[in-house]
Design a protein around this motif. Structure first.
Motif, PDB file in Angstrom:
ATOM      1  N   ARG A  39       0.849  -1.201   0.000  1.00 46.52           N
ATOM      2  CA  ARG A  39       0.000   0.000   0.000  1.00 46.52           C
ATOM      3  C   ARG A  39       0.880   1.244   0.000  1.00 46.52           C
ATOM      4  NH1 ARG A  39      -1.121   3.403   3.753  1.00 46.52           N
ATOM      5  NH2 ARG A  39      -0.002   2.164   5.280  1.00 46.52           N
ATOM      6  N   GLN A  43       1.443   3.829  -3.108  1.00 42.65           N
ATOM      7  CA  GLN A  43       1.110   5.245  -2.892  1.00 42.65           C
ATOM      8  C   GLN A  43       2.322   6.125  -3.234  1.00 42.65           C
ATOM      9  OE1 GLN A  43       2.318   7.670  -0.669  1.00 42.65           O
ATOM     10  NE2 GLN A  43       0.675   8.421   0.602  1.00 42.65           N
ATOM     11  N   LYS A 109      -4.084   5.693  -3.461  1.00 47.29           N
ATOM     12  CA  LYS A 109      -3.823   7.127  -3.235  1.00 47.29           C
ATOM     13  C   LYS A 109      -2.480   7.553  -3.808  1.00 47.29           C
ATOM     14  CE  LYS A 109      -6.593   8.030   0.893  1.00 47.29           C
ATOM     15  NZ  LYS A 109      -7.235   6.756   1.228  1.00 47.29           N
ATOM     16  N   SER A 112      -1.223  14.048  -1.473  1.00 48.85           N
ATOM     17  CA  SER A 112      -2.229  15.107  -1.577  1.00 48.85           C
ATOM     18  C   SER A 112      -1.703  16.361  -2.277  1.00 48.85           C
ATOM     19  CB  SER A 112      -2.704  15.479  -0.164  1.00 48.85           C
ATOM     20  OG  SER A 112      -1.600  15.663   0.707  1.00 48.85           O
ATOM     21  N   ALA A 135       9.658  15.757   1.178  1.00 50.08           N
ATOM     22  CA  ALA A 135       9.827  14.361   0.753  1.00 50.08           C
ATOM     23  C   ALA A 135      11.154  13.807   1.271  1.00 50.08           C
ATOM     24  CB  ALA A 135       9.763  14.267  -0.768  1.00 50.08           C
ATOM     25  N   ASN A 138      11.047  12.753   4.937  1.00 52.50           N
ATOM     26  CA  ASN A 138      10.343  11.468   5.059  1.00 52.50           C
ATOM     27  C   ASN A 138      11.214  10.316   4.530  1.00 52.50           C
ATOM     28  OD1 ASN A 138       8.678   9.430   3.431  1.00 52.50           O
ATOM     29  ND2 ASN A 138       7.156  10.203   4.852  1.00 52.50           N
ATOM     30  N   MET A 199       0.913  19.052   5.088  1.00 48.60           N
ATOM     31  CA  MET A 199      -0.040  17.922   5.002  1.00 48.60           C
ATOM     32  C   MET A 199       0.611  16.668   4.435  1.00 48.60           C
ATOM     33  SD  MET A 199      -3.421  19.793   3.444  1.00 48.60           S
ATOM     34  CE  MET A 199      -4.004  21.355   4.085  1.00 48.60           C
ATOM     35  N   SER A 208      -3.496   8.661  13.005  1.00 48.51           N
ATOM     36  CA  SER A 208      -2.927   7.915  11.874  1.00 48.51           C
ATOM     37  C   SER A 208      -3.271   6.425  11.984  1.00 48.51           C
ATOM     38  CB  SER A 208      -1.404   8.136  11.863  1.00 48.51           C
ATOM     39  OG  SER A 208      -0.775   7.168  11.077  1.00 48.51           O
ATOM     40  N   ALA A 209      -4.060   5.947  11.010  1.00 44.66           N
ATOM     41  CA  ALA A 209      -4.599   4.579  11.091  1.00 44.66           C
ATOM     42  C   ALA A 209      -3.492   3.528  11.071  1.00 44.66           C
ATOM     43  CB  ALA A 209      -5.544   4.358   9.905  1.00 44.66           C
ATOM     44  N   HIS A 210      -2.436   3.777  10.294  1.00 50.05           N
ATOM     45  CA  HIS A 210      -1.451   2.712  10.064  1.00 50.05           C
ATOM     46  C   HIS A 210      -0.192   2.838  10.914  1.00 50.05           C
ATOM     47  CE1 HIS A 210      -3.822   1.512   6.624  1.00 50.05           C
ATOM     48  NE2 HIS A 210      -3.784   2.739   6.152  1.00 50.05           N
ATOM     49  N   LYS A 220       7.737   2.056   9.065  1.00 56.36           N
ATOM     50  CA  LYS A 220       7.914   3.494   9.287  1.00 56.36           C
ATOM     51  C   LYS A 220       8.889   3.633  10.451  1.00 56.36           C
ATOM     52  CE  LYS A 220       4.101   6.603   8.983  1.00 56.36           C
ATOM     53  NZ  LYS A 220       2.626   6.757   9.075  1.00 56.36           N
ATOM     54  N   ASN A 224       4.594  10.541  11.821  1.00 52.26           N
ATOM     55  CA  ASN A 224       4.187  11.668  10.967  1.00 52.26           C
ATOM     56  C   ASN A 224       4.513  13.008  11.641  1.00 52.26           C
ATOM     57  OD1 ASN A 224       3.074   9.510   9.581  1.00 52.26           O
ATOM     58  ND2 ASN A 224       0.952  10.220   9.663  1.00 52.26           N
TER      59      ASN A 224
HETATM   60  N1  BYC Z   1      -1.466  12.348   0.786  1.00 48.88           N
HETATM   61  O1  BYC Z   1      -2.286   6.118   8.679  1.00 48.88           O
HETATM   62  P1  BYC Z   1      -1.641   7.151   7.831  1.00 48.88           P
HETATM   63  C1  BYC Z   1       7.996  13.513  -4.457  1.00 48.88           C
HETATM   64  C2  BYC Z   1      -3.413   8.585   3.669  1.00 48.88           C
HETATM   65  S1  BYC Z   1       6.852  12.238  -4.409  1.00 48.88           S
HETATM   66  C3  BYC Z   1      -2.321  11.353   0.424  1.00 48.88           C
HETATM   67  O2  BYC Z   1      -0.756   8.124   8.517  1.00 48.88           O
HETATM   68  P2  BYC Z   1       0.645   5.942   6.531  1.00 48.88           P
HETATM   69  C4  BYC Z   1       7.954  14.441  -5.590  1.00 48.88           C
HETATM   70  C5  BYC Z   1      -2.706   7.244   3.887  1.00 48.88           C
HETATM   71  O3  BYC Z   1      -2.245   6.708   2.647  1.00 48.88           O
HETATM   72  C6  BYC Z   1       7.101  11.429  -2.851  1.00 48.88           C
HETATM   73  N2  BYC Z   1      -2.740  10.394   1.299  1.00 48.88           N
HETATM   74  O4  BYC Z   1      -0.868   6.417   6.625  1.00 48.88           O
HETATM   75  C7  BYC Z   1       7.496  14.050  -6.831  1.00 48.88           C
HETATM   76  C8  BYC Z   1      -3.835   6.455   4.524  1.00 48.88           C
HETATM   77  O5  BYC Z   1      -4.792   6.085   3.528  1.00 48.88           O
HETATM   78  P3  BYC Z   1      -4.927   4.552   3.003  1.00 48.88           P
HETATM   79  C9  BYC Z   1       5.997  11.694  -1.891  1.00 48.88           C
HETATM   80  C10 BYC Z   1      -2.247  10.458   2.553  1.00 48.88           C
HETATM   81  O6  BYC Z   1       0.812   5.217   5.238  1.00 48.88           O
HETATM   82  C11 BYC Z   1       7.398  14.956  -7.858  1.00 48.88           C
HETATM   83  C12 BYC Z   1      -4.526   7.502   5.376  1.00 48.88           C
HETATM   84  O7  BYC Z   1      -4.248   8.758   4.796  1.00 48.88           O
HETATM   85  N3  BYC Z   1       6.225  10.939  -0.671  1.00 48.88           N
HETATM   86  O8  BYC Z   1       8.788  13.611  -3.606  1.00 48.88           O
HETATM   87  O9  BYC Z   1       1.082   5.276   7.786  1.00 48.88           O
HETATM   88  C13 BYC Z   1       7.779  16.281  -7.675  1.00 48.88           C
HETATM   89  C14 BYC Z   1      -4.099   7.472   6.827  1.00 48.88           C
HETATM   90  O10 BYC Z   1      -2.736   7.953   7.001  1.00 48.88           O
HETATM   91  C15 BYC Z   1      -1.347  11.441   2.973  1.00 48.88           C
HETATM   92  C16 BYC Z   1       5.521   9.817  -0.359  1.00 48.88           C
HETATM   93  O11 BYC Z   1       4.684   9.373  -1.108  1.00 48.88           O
HETATM   94  C17 BYC Z   1      -0.958  12.418   2.040  1.00 48.88           C
HETATM   95  N4  BYC Z   1      -0.125  13.424   2.341  1.00 48.88           N
HETATM   96  O12 BYC Z   1       1.484   7.330   6.444  1.00 48.88           O
HETATM   97  C18 BYC Z   1       8.268  16.680  -6.441  1.00 48.88           C
HETATM   98  C19 BYC Z   1       5.837   9.195   0.988  1.00 48.88           C
HETATM   99  N5  BYC Z   1      -1.065  11.252   4.279  1.00 48.88           N
HETATM  100  O13 BYC Z   1      -3.593   4.199   2.359  1.00 48.88           O
HETATM  101  C20 BYC Z   1       8.375  15.773  -5.406  1.00 48.88           C
HETATM  102  C21 BYC Z   1       5.449   7.730   1.133  1.00 48.88           C
HETATM  103  C22 BYC Z   1      -1.752  10.167   4.660  1.00 48.88           C
HETATM  104  O14 BYC Z   1      -5.222   3.715   4.179  1.00 48.88           O
HETATM  105  N6  BYC Z   1       4.373   7.536   2.047  1.00 48.88           N
HETATM  106  N7  BYC Z   1      -2.463   9.701   3.640  1.00 48.88           N
HETATM  107  O15 BYC Z   1      -6.033   4.605   1.974  1.00 48.88           O
HETATM  108  C23 BYC Z   1       4.483   7.600   3.395  1.00 48.88           C
HETATM  109  O16 BYC Z   1       5.532   7.839   3.933  1.00 48.88           O
HETATM  110  C24 BYC Z   1       3.256   7.341   4.213  1.00 48.88           C
HETATM  111  O17 BYC Z   1       2.359   6.581   3.433  1.00 48.88           O
HETATM  112  C25 BYC Z   1       2.557   8.647   4.736  1.00 48.88           C
HETATM  113  C26 BYC Z   1       1.247   8.258   5.423  1.00 48.88           C
HETATM  114  C27 BYC Z   1       3.464   9.354   5.724  1.00 48.88           C
HETATM  115  C28 BYC Z   1       2.208   9.578   3.569  1.00 48.88           C
END
Ligand code: BYC
Length: 316
Positions: A39, A43, A109, A112, A135, A138, A199, A208-210, A220, A224
């Motif tokens: 997931r 994402q 997803k 955002s 980014a 993170n 955000m 945060s659900a996960h 992780k 967050n």
């Molecule tokens: N946007 O339990 P949580 C880049 C969702 S691109 C959308 O805290 P988790 C770049 C979350 O998915 C790199 N959705 O979730 C490119 C969950 O929904 P689902 C960007 C969000 O996973 C081009 C629900 O909310 N970085 O750098 O433990 C040009 C509950 O949240 C968001 C990444 O993608 C959000 N902001 O933690 C320039 C980082 N926040 O899945 C630059 C990778 C939360 O249950 N992802 N949700 O339907 C992560 O690190 C983690 O998934 C998160 C969320 C910290 C985002």
């Protein structure tokens, strides 16, 4: 599978996580761990690829040839990041086509932030500085994530993001030192991108659900809120240095905590954007769907070429 065998596999998995060893694709892993890594990687991959759109929008309008070449290279890097991440996700047995179908169906997803429009050249500076800056915070942490292919993808991505962040900050620096009009454009971009950048780190830890499970699995490594605070603390001095002001009346240095206090995010807006109702959600998805359809002939041609080579090899 017998109960004792299941327990043994679980104990081996737990011990590997505790010892900071990476979990590799062929290792046994609990189903909910597999689902959660998949997931998050899906994402993340979709974010990189959809994230090309707000900046891609400015390639033809970059103010100089030099800026244009830098921006093209940057946007191309983002495509590469998407490819590393789709490949890493495929190690868990899901195809890229399935992940993209889930994106197009609105089930998967992406970050955002990419649902906001890039209205001026200064937005390209703000995206590099703030969005890539957030980014990196993170992703530096995710270099130590427990799933091996994800951690390794992060190492390379972080090196490139670091260049992206600097190119964005440099654009802002030049504008902030320019004419009154240019400075106003830089300030306006900061005003519009600041809150969406905060955000990016997701909901508060308590909401945060996960997070709890993901922290336990070391998927992780930091929460967050911890990462969001780090981003604020490193970014405010950068804004001050170039004479720009963050649009937050509650922002204040807290001597006791050795960190900035800052205002509350508009969580209603966040929820709307991640539910598909942000300013550009429809535009971003429509564009991605059209690009996939328009590129179908390239994939067909590649598949036909491969088929011909295979037939020739077999005939030889
Ligand atoms: N946007 O339990 P949580 C880049 C969702 S691109 C959308 O805290 P988790 C770049 C979350 O998915 C790199 N959705 O979730 C490119 C969950 O929904 P689902 C960007 C969000 O996973 C081009 C629900 O909310 N970085 O750098 O433990 C040009 C509950 O949240 C968001 C990444 O993608 C959000 N902001 O933690 C320039 C980082 N926040 O899945 C630059 C990778 C939360 O249950 N992802 N949700 O339907 C992560 O690190 C983690 O998934 C998160 C969320 C910290 C985002």
């Amino acid at each position: 599978m017998s109960e004792s065998n299941q327990e043994h596999l679980q104990a081996t998995f737990d011990a590997r996580v505790a010892a900071e060893s990476r979990i590799e694709p062929r290792d046994w892993m609990p189903d909910d761990f597999r689902k959660s890594v998949l997931r998050q990687m899906s994402q993340h991959a979709h974010s990189e690829v959809i994230g090309m759109q707000p900046e891609g929008n400015w390639i033809t309008r970059a103010p100089t040839l030099h800026r244009k070449t830098i921006l093209m290279a940057k946007v191309q890097d983002e495509a590469g990041h998407g490819l590393y991440l789709y490949s890493a996700a495929e190690t868990l047995g899901t195809s890229r086509d399935d992940m993209i179908a889930a994106l197009h169906a609105g089930k998967a997803k992406y970050a955002s932030i990419f649902n906001y429009p890039s209205l001026t050249w200064a937005d390209i500076g703000a995206i590099g500085w703030l969005v890539d800056g957030a980014a990196i915070v993170n992703q530096v942490s995710l270099q130590r994530t427990s799933y091996g292919p994800y951690a390794r993808a992060m190492v390379r991505i972080c090196k490139e993001e670091s260049f992206h962040q600097r190119q964005g900050y440099q654009i802002m620096m030049v504008l902030a030192r320019g004419s009154e009009e240019q400075k106003a454009m830089a300030q306006d971009a900061l005003n519009r991108w600041w809150w969406p950048s905060l955000m990016m780190f997701g909901p508060h830890d308590a909401e945060s659900a996960h997070s709890a499970k993901s922290m336990q699995w070391k998927l992780k490594r930091e929460s967050n809120d911890t990462l969001r605070q780090r981003f604020v603390d490193q970014t405010i001095p950068q804004a001050e240095l170039i004479g720009l002001t963050v649009p937050d009346p509650d922002l204040k240095w807290n001597e006791e905590r050795g960190a900035y206090d800052f205002g509350e995010i508009d969580w209603e807006e966040f929820m709307q954007v991640i539910s598909g109702n942000g300013p550009c959600n429809k535009q971003r998805l429509d564009h991605h769907i059209a690009a996939k359809e328009n590129g179908q002939w390239v994939r067909d041609a590649m598949a036909a070429y491969e088929e011909k080579r295979r037939a020739r090899r077999e005939a030889a």
